[in-house]
Design an enzyme around this catalytic site. Structure first.
Site, PDB file in Angstrom:
ATOM      1  CB  CYS A 162       5.082  -6.629  15.760  1.00  0.00           C
ATOM      2  SG  CYS A 162       3.943  -5.310  16.112  1.00  0.00           S
ATOM      3  CG  HIS A 203      -0.382  -0.079   2.539  1.00  0.00           C
ATOM      4  ND1 HIS A 203       0.407   0.934   3.036  1.00  0.00           N
ATOM      5  CD2 HIS A 203      -0.440  -1.018   3.518  1.00  0.00           C
ATOM      6  CE1 HIS A 203       0.791   0.632   4.261  1.00  0.00           C
ATOM      7  NE2 HIS A 203       0.301  -0.569   4.575  1.00  0.00           N
ATOM      8  CG  HIS A 218       4.243  -1.329   2.277  1.00  0.00           C
ATOM      9  ND1 HIS A 218       2.975  -1.777   2.042  1.00  0.00           N
ATOM     10  CD2 HIS A 218       4.589  -1.782   3.501  1.00  0.00           C
ATOM     11  CE1 HIS A 218       2.560  -2.494   3.078  1.00  0.00           C
ATOM     12  NE2 HIS A 218       3.520  -2.507   3.993  1.00  0.00           N
ATOM     13  CB  CYS A 256      -0.082  -5.935  19.227  1.00  0.00           C
ATOM     14  SG  CYS A 256       0.910  -4.839  18.189  1.00  0.00           S
ATOM     15  CG  HIS A 310      -0.386  -5.454  14.091  1.00  0.00           C
ATOM     16  ND1 HIS A 310       0.903  -5.316  14.546  1.00  0.00           N
ATOM     17  CD2 HIS A 310      -0.301  -5.458  12.738  1.00  0.00           C
ATOM     18  CE1 HIS A 310       1.729  -5.255  13.513  1.00  0.00           C
ATOM     19  NE2 HIS A 310       1.031  -5.337  12.415  1.00  0.00           N
ATOM     20  CE  LYS A 355      -3.292  -3.443   0.307  1.00  0.00           C
ATOM     21  NZ  LYS A 355      -3.423  -4.135  -0.930  1.00  0.00           N
ATOM     22  CB  CYS A 388       2.528  -8.847  18.274  1.00  0.00           C
ATOM     23  SG  CYS A 388       1.587  -8.198  16.863  1.00  0.00           S
ATOM     24  CE  LYS A 425       2.347   0.851  10.240  1.00  0.00           C
ATOM     25  NZ  LYS A 425       2.527  -0.565  10.409  1.00  0.00           N
TER      26      LYS A 425
HETATM   27  N1  MSP Z   1       9.517  -6.987   7.314  1.00  0.00           N
HETATM   28  C1  MSP Z   1       9.601  -5.929   8.253  1.00  0.00           C
HETATM   29  C2  MSP Z   1      10.853  -5.104   8.034  1.00  0.00           C
HETATM   30  C3  MSP Z   1      12.138  -5.877   8.065  1.00  0.00           C
HETATM   31  S1  MSP Z   1      13.508  -4.859   7.742  1.00  0.00           S
HETATM   32  C4  MSP Z   1      14.806  -5.788   8.155  1.00  0.00           C
HETATM   33  C5  MSP Z   1       8.386  -5.027   8.133  1.00  0.00           C
HETATM   34  N2  MSP Z   1       7.719  -5.091   7.002  1.00  0.00           N
HETATM   35  S2  MSP Z   1       6.394  -4.276   6.673  1.00  0.00           S
HETATM   36  O1  MSP Z   1       6.052  -4.648   5.340  1.00  0.00           O
HETATM   37  O2  MSP Z   1       5.413  -4.509   7.671  1.00  0.00           O
HETATM   38  O3  MSP Z   1       6.734  -2.769   6.787  1.00  0.00           O
HETATM   39  C6  MSP Z   1       7.767  -2.246   6.044  1.00  0.00           C
HETATM   40  C7  MSP Z   1       7.838  -0.770   6.170  1.00  0.00           C
HETATM   41  O4  MSP Z   1       6.653  -0.152   5.713  1.00  0.00           O
HETATM   42  C8  MSP Z   1       8.059  -0.287   7.597  1.00  0.00           C
HETATM   43  O5  MSP Z   1       9.087   0.689   7.591  1.00  0.00           O
HETATM   44  C9  MSP Z   1       6.774   0.342   7.963  1.00  0.00           C
HETATM   45  O6  MSP Z   1       6.928   1.399   8.842  1.00  0.00           O
HETATM   46  C10 MSP Z   1       6.317   0.866   6.605  1.00  0.00           C
HETATM   47  N3  MSP Z   1       4.905   1.129   6.651  1.00  0.00           N
HETATM   48  C11 MSP Z   1       3.892   0.227   6.759  1.00  0.00           C
HETATM   49  N4  MSP Z   1       2.734   0.920   6.911  1.00  0.00           N
HETATM   50  C12 MSP Z   1       2.991   2.251   6.879  1.00  0.00           C
HETATM   51  C13 MSP Z   1       2.227   3.413   6.941  1.00  0.00           C
HETATM   52  N5  MSP Z   1       0.922   3.385   7.080  1.00  0.00           N
HETATM   53  N6  MSP Z   1       2.870   4.594   6.826  1.00  0.00           N
HETATM   54  C14 MSP Z   1       4.220   4.683   6.616  1.00  0.00           C
HETATM   55  N7  MSP Z   1       4.961   3.604   6.574  1.00  0.00           N
HETATM   56  C15 MSP Z   1       4.384   2.376   6.746  1.00  0.00           C
HETATM   57  O7  MSP Z   1       8.097  -4.302   9.064  1.00  0.00           O
END
Ligand code: MSP
Length: 529
Positions: free
Chosen positions: A133, A21, A24, A152, A155, A311, A130, A308
């Protein structure tokens, strides 16, 4: 042997439990803007992104879809995570997947070395976990749910009680060393709020970390104990180093790459995963006697309805849906410009459309198409040679020097907003210059003096656009490359170089100026509004 150390920037590796989304996309765009900036300043750069494919979260999603986890990960990577890089126009140098052998082998070797050096021991773990996380939680991290349930806070889902015999990493041994390191290097965690959070967490003392799991098998096998898989974060954090050859034989390709890249200059992360990066990761590196990353930068969240975007909460918006409306350049511009990097920001379609219209379509788009049309009409589409510069032009040449310096300082400091606003203010100043100089009035006169003055004005605007198309190129690569060609910069034999952007008078008179399609066409208001 001397080799240039590259500016090495990483994004987090993304879980493949679902499609991306814009949260990311936000992290990846920021990394892409920063690395393009450094590349255009002439530096060697290495930009890594990728996917995090092991662990319970991915395993459970695959199971729920009736697919084996590897097949699920392959599908998500091919259908969603690789394509999104094109959607948002990211120019990453590498893409690592934690299921690749180059990663798993190096993780196992690293783990064995840590074990041999006495940093790992066997123990029993019991505590809340969790899966969202993928994190062992401390009781103080949780919030109350219904009845006795503990949730958590990220989440809003119940945590699970894990009780296993696992291997532990002696994380607690690094509390003082980490505090000392960060006291000596306050720039190593940014912004300041993130630094303060980590310092107070460290000062409360660290516990050892369970780094293996035994109740499922979707992970990297612990090399000395096939009944356990490596804890997903321990596996995932290592990607930053395995992707560039961690631990490879001296003299090998991997060792050469490692010497050229490590330590990372920036790990870009969301604030939710700061502690993993600023506490666990450097401790792992310390245990292996490796240099620590120069900076972990924690950005804020994109919020929807104050929460936040996610999905799982059904608030995820796909990057494609925005790019379909305004294009990848404006997508990138919007998120870097509208939200202070390091703070949370609310996404709204109204704000997106308003800024697109006023700053890109009306501001920059209009300026470019007006001047291009006038050169085509009055000078047969060939850039006229300027006459003497007056005070009005001097205002712009002076402002450009300041703008370029400000943009460079701000963007390198992750203050994308200030950097972009500096360039935007230069665009506004050029628009004001056009309004005040009234080239259309001069175009109606045919005396030599008016014509020369008209030539000077049009040349000045084209030169300004040359600078703008360079300064904005890391943010809006596609349209700025088109603008660069349209104003004859390519034909002038120039390269888009941040270092030389403020040197005035680079366009060669006589080059062809093209009036091309509108860079930022007006948009119909989307139905979501
Ligand atoms: N797999 C772990 C990261 C491992 S790094 C060694 C992870 N993955 S994630 O897909 O859940 O998130 C990846 C990144 O996307 C994180 O930096 C997270 O903060 C960012 N975001 C996920 N949702 C977000 C928002 N709503 N806003 C901004 N960034 C967001 O965590």
């Amino acid at each position: 042997m001397t080799s240039n150390k590259a500016f090495y920037l990483t994004t987090p590796i993304y879980y493949v439990n679902d499609a991306p989304h814009i949260g990311h996309g936000y992290t990846t765009v920021a990394g892409d803007v920063m690395t393009r900036w450094h590349r255009m300043a002439g530096e060697d750069v290495w930009f890594l992104t990728g996917t995090d494919e092991h662990g319970q979260k991915v395993l459970r999603t695959a199971e729920a879809n009736g697919v084996a986890p590897q097949a699920w990960a392959d599908k998500l990577v091919a259908d969603a995570w690789l394509p999104v890089l094109d959607v948002i126009d990211a120019a990453n140098d590498d893409f690592i997947r934690t299921t690749q052998e180059r990663h798993t082998k190096r993780v196992q070797r690293f783990l064995s070395q840590l074990k041999d050096a006495g940093h790992i021991y066997e123990g029993a773990y019991e505590g809340p976990y969790c899966v969202g996380c993928e994190e062992f939680k401390l009781p103080g991290d949780l919030i109350d749910g219904d009845g006795d349930e503990k949730l958590c806070p990220i989440h809003s889902k119940p945590v699970e009680l894990v009780s296993e015999s696992n291997y532990f990493f002696k994380l607690s041994a690094y509390t003082d060393a980490l505090i000392k390191h960060y006291e000596a290097n306050p720039q190593a965690i940014r912004p300041e709020s993130a630094y303060n959070e980590v310092m107070s967490f460290l000062r409360s003392g660290l516990q050892d970390l369970s780094i293996s799991r035994s109740t499922f098998d979707w992970g990297i096998e612990v090399p000395w104990d096939p009944s356990q898989v490596v804890y997903v974060w321990f596996d995932a954090l290592l990607n930053y180093a395995t992707a560039v050859g961690l631990g490879d034989e001296p003299g090998s390709e991997g060792a050469k790459k490692f010497a050229e890249t490590w330590p990372a200059d920036v790990h870009l992360v969301g604030k939710d995963i700061l502690r993993f990066h600023a506490v666990i990761w450097p401790a792992m590196l310390m245990a292996a006697d490796l240099p620590l990353p120069k900076c972990v930068f924690a950005h804020g969240w994109l919020l929807v309805g104050g929460e936040k975007m996610s999905k799982s909460k059904l608030t995820g918006i796909s990057p494609q849906s925005i790019v379909d409306l305004i294009g990848s350049d404006a997508f990138r511009y919007y998120f870097m410009r509208a939200i202070i990097f390091g703070q949370d920001g609310s996404f709204s379609w109204e704000d997106l459309v308003a800024r697109y219209t006023s700053e890109l379509a009306n501001g920059l788009g209009n300026l470019a198409s007006r001047v291009q049309a006038m050169v085509v009409k009055n000078f047969d589409g060939l850039l006229p040679a300027p006459g003497e510069l007056t005070a009005a032009e001097k205002v712009l040449t002076d402002l450009l020097v300041k703008t370029a310096a400000q943009a460079d300082v701000s963007i390198r400091a992750f203050d994308f907003q200030t950097g972009i606003v500096a360039v935007k203010e230069f665009v506004d100043a050029v628009n004001l210059y056009v309004t005040e100089q009234e080239p259309w009035t001069l175009a109606k006169k045919d005396d030599a003096e008016s014509r020369l003055r008209l030539a000077t004005i049009l040349y000045t605007v084209c030169e300004s656009l040359r600078a703008i198309s360079t300064l904005y190129a890391p943010i809006m690569p596609k349209s700025m490359s088109a603008l660069w060609s349209d104003i004859g910069a390519a034909e002038s034999g120039l390269g888009q170089s941040i270092a030389e952007v403020a040197t005035w008078g680079q366009l060669k008179p006589g080059v062809k100026i093209t009036k091309s399609e509108s860079m930022f066409p007006r948009i119909e208001e989307p139905e979501q509004i």
